[in-house]
Design a protein around this motif. Structure first.
Motif, short mmCIF file in Angstrom:
data_model
loop_
_atom_site.label_atom_id
_atom_site.label_comp_id
_atom_site.label_asym_id
_atom_site.label_seq_id
_atom_site.Cartn_x
_atom_site.Cartn_y
_atom_site.Cartn_z
N PHE A 244 12.81 -10.39 23.08
CA PHE A 244 14.25 -10.15 23.09
C PHE A 244 14.57 -8.72 22.63
O PHE A 244 15.43 -8.05 23.23
CB PHE A 244 14.97 -11.15 22.20
CG PHE A 244 16.44 -10.89 22.07
CD1 PHE A 244 17.32 -11.24 23.08
CD2 PHE A 244 16.94 -10.26 20.93
CE1 PHE A 244 18.68 -10.97 22.97
CE2 PHE A 244 18.30 -9.98 20.82
CZ PHE A 244 19.17 -10.34 21.84
N ILE A 245 13.88 -8.26 21.60
CA ILE A 245 14.10 -6.88 21.13
C ILE A 245 13.73 -5.89 22.22
O ILE A 245 14.47 -4.92 22.48
CB ILE A 245 13.28 -6.61 19.85
CG1 ILE A 245 13.82 -7.45 18.69
CG2 ILE A 245 13.33 -5.13 19.49
CD1 ILE A 245 13.02 -7.30 17.41
N ALA A 246 12.58 -6.10 22.88
CA ALA A 246 12.15 -5.21 23.96
C ALA A 246 13.17 -5.20 25.09
O ALA A 246 13.51 -4.14 25.64
CB ALA A 246 10.78 -5.63 24.48
N VAL A 247 13.65 -6.38 25.46
CA VAL A 247 14.64 -6.49 26.54
C VAL A 247 15.95 -5.81 26.14
O VAL A 247 16.57 -5.11 26.95
CB VAL A 247 14.87 -7.98 26.89
CG1 VAL A 247 16.11 -8.14 27.76
CG2 VAL A 247 13.65 -8.55 27.59
N ALA A 248 16.38 -6.00 24.89
CA ALA A 248 17.62 -5.39 24.43
C ALA A 248 17.53 -3.87 24.42
O ALA A 248 18.46 -3.17 24.84
CB ALA A 248 17.97 -5.91 23.03
N LEU A 249 16.41 -3.33 23.94
CA LEU A 249 16.23 -1.88 23.93
C LEU A 249 16.22 -1.31 25.34
O LEU A 249 16.87 -0.29 25.63
CB LEU A 249 14.91 -1.52 23.22
CG LEU A 249 14.91 -1.62 21.70
CD1 LEU A 249 13.49 -1.49 21.15
CD2 LEU A 249 15.80 -0.54 21.08
N ALA A 250 15.49 -1.97 26.24
CA ALA A 250 15.43 -1.50 27.63
C ALA A 250 16.80 -1.62 28.29
O ALA A 250 17.25 -0.70 28.99
CB ALA A 250 14.38 -2.30 28.40
N GLY A 251 17.47 -2.76 28.09
CA GLY A 251 18.77 -2.97 28.72
C GLY A 251 19.81 -1.96 28.28
O GLY A 251 20.53 -1.39 29.11
N ALA A 252 19.89 -1.71 26.98
CA ALA A 252 20.86 -0.74 26.47
C ALA A 252 20.55 0.67 26.97
O ALA A 252 21.45 1.43 27.32
CB ALA A 252 20.86 -0.76 24.94
N SER A 253 19.26 1.02 27.01
CA SER A 253 18.86 2.34 27.49
C SER A 253 19.18 2.51 28.97
O SER A 253 19.67 3.56 29.40
CB SER A 253 17.36 2.55 27.24
OG SER A 253 17.05 2.50 25.86
N VAL A 254 18.90 1.48 29.75
CA VAL A 254 19.18 1.53 31.19
C VAL A 254 20.68 1.62 31.44
O VAL A 254 21.13 2.34 32.34
CB VAL A 254 18.59 0.29 31.90
CG1 VAL A 254 19.12 0.17 33.32
CG2 VAL A 254 17.08 0.38 31.94
N ALA A 255 21.48 0.92 30.65
CA ALA A 255 22.93 0.94 30.83
C ALA A 255 23.49 2.35 30.70
O ALA A 255 24.43 2.72 31.41
CB ALA A 255 23.60 0.01 29.82
N VAL A 256 22.93 3.15 29.82
CA VAL A 256 23.44 4.49 29.57
C VAL A 256 22.74 5.55 30.44
O VAL A 256 23.38 6.44 30.98
CB VAL A 256 23.28 4.87 28.08
CG1 VAL A 256 23.66 6.31 27.83
CG2 VAL A 256 24.12 3.95 27.21
N GLY A 257 21.42 5.43 30.59
CA GLY A 257 20.66 6.48 31.26
C GLY A 257 20.18 6.15 32.66
O GLY A 257 19.58 7.01 33.32
N GLY A 258 20.41 4.92 33.12
CA GLY A 258 19.95 4.57 34.46
C GLY A 258 18.51 4.09 34.45
O GLY A 258 17.88 3.91 33.41
N ALA A 259 17.99 3.91 35.66
CA ALA A 259 16.66 3.31 35.83
C ALA A 259 15.57 4.36 35.66
O ALA A 259 15.06 4.92 36.64
CB ALA A 259 16.57 2.64 37.20
N ILE A 260 15.21 4.65 34.43
CA ILE A 260 14.14 5.61 34.13
C ILE A 260 12.84 4.82 34.01
O ILE A 260 12.62 4.11 33.03
CB ILE A 260 14.44 6.38 32.84
CG1 ILE A 260 15.74 7.17 33.00
CG2 ILE A 260 13.28 7.33 32.51
CD1 ILE A 260 16.20 7.87 31.74
#
Length: 331
Positions: A244-260
């Motif tokens: 869940f932590i990994a998913v939350a970090l990835a999701g929040a990062s993707v929301a702001v910076g796009g699909a990196i």
């Protein structure tokens, strides 16, 4: 042991210095170049109004965003590789990024535009999409346990499915929203400001210390489920929490910076080569390496074809894609 700690300490200081130097260079470079002395004067409040506008309203926000996203994606990848025992695990390859991306594109499509409040809602939408993708991957991969190869193959399939859905909704958008979604999907942080920083910062500040605290649990899980249980670890509960932590970090990062893509794949590998597999050290070095790599990639993307820009996601993909091919050939 003492020499190992000294090596890690020197590496830590070296990465901090590298990030600071890259920040200073990046502040100076761009379509409008600002001399180092003028950068310093502006930073202490003695610069011109024009320099203050360029540095504080345009360059500094995207640099801070690059540092935060690089940290979040690197730590997310390190967690995924630790809990799945799979060196090829990465939020982009497993479909978590595309799940978050689909949720964001769907949100843009349904709201038809963007407002300041939506900037803070996007990470929640991305978290929902990333969580759905992670649940689907886990459930479909489960067959008397989750094998690493099966997880990767299912993740690639889920990634393709969400990518197709993203294209479907993009084609239904009006031209303005289509352009916004396309630029965002390429992994672009050029349009960010301090609002985006405030939207992402709480996620990093809350989830990063929790991850560092769970470093011992990641070490236990890395030894295998039976060994971890023997050490008193509640394997499934801890695995789900860390996922869940990994998913939350990835999701929040993707929301702001796009699909990196590929950042979460490359950085943990480099960190393990530098400091070993113990997560106590590896997570810290991964965070610094991720921040440094994305900051360097953004600096290159902004300046290599100036005044035009290359999205930072494409620069990272050039590096990470080749490294992924190398890993596949090696294994």
């Amino acid at each position: 042991m003492a020499s190992s700690k000294r090596k890690i300490g020197l590496l830590f200081i070296g990465l901090i210095l590298a990030i600071v130097v890259t920040l200073l260079i990046s502040l100076n470079m761009g379509t409008m170049r600002i001399a180092p002395l003028d950068v310093w004067k502006t930073m202490i409040g003695q610069g011109s109004d024009q320099n203050q506008l360029v540095l504080f309203d345009f360059r500094l926000p995207r640099m801070v965003i690059a540092l935060l996203i690089g940290t979040g994606m690197a730590i997310s990848g390190a967690i995924l590789q630790g809990v799945t025992h799979n060196e090829l695990a990465d939020p982009g390859i497993l479909g978590i990024n595309s799940g978050a991306g689909f949720a964001v594109v769907l949100f843009i499509y349904l709201t038809q535009g963007s407002t300041t409040s939506q900037v803070f809602i996007l990470p929640l939408a991305a978290l929902a999409g990333a969580t759905i993708a992670a649940i689907l991957i886990y459930l479909i991969s489960w067959k008397n346990g989750v094998s690493p190869i099966r997880l990767i193959l299912v993740g690639i399939g889920i990634n393709s499915a969400f990518s197709a859905l993203i294209i479907v909704f993009q084609l239904k958008m009006d031209p303005d929203n289509f352009t916004q979604a396309t630029i965002w999907l390429s992994g672009n942080i050029s349009g960010t400001d301090w609002t985006y920083t405030l939207a992402l910062l709480p996620w990093i500040l809350i989830l990063l210390p929790i991850t560092f605290y769970k470093a011992g649990t990641l070490d236990a899980l890395h030894l295998g489920d039976e060994t971890a249980q023997g050490l008193g670890t509640h394997v499934e509960r801890e695995r789900m929490f860390l996922l869940f932590i990994a998913v939350a970090l990835a999701g929040a990062s993707v929301a702001v910076g796009g699909a990196i893509a590929f950042l979460g794949l490359v950085i943990p590998h480099l960190a393990r080569k530098l400091v070993g597999a113990r997560h106590k050290h590896m997570l810290v070095i991964s965070a610094l390496l991720g921040a440094l790599l994305l900051l360097v990639a953004d600096t290159i993307g902004r300046n290599i074809l100036s005044p035009s820009e290359i999205p930072v996601g494409l620069i990272v993909s050039l590096i990470g894609g080749n490294y992924f091919i190398y890993l596949l050939m090696k294994s």
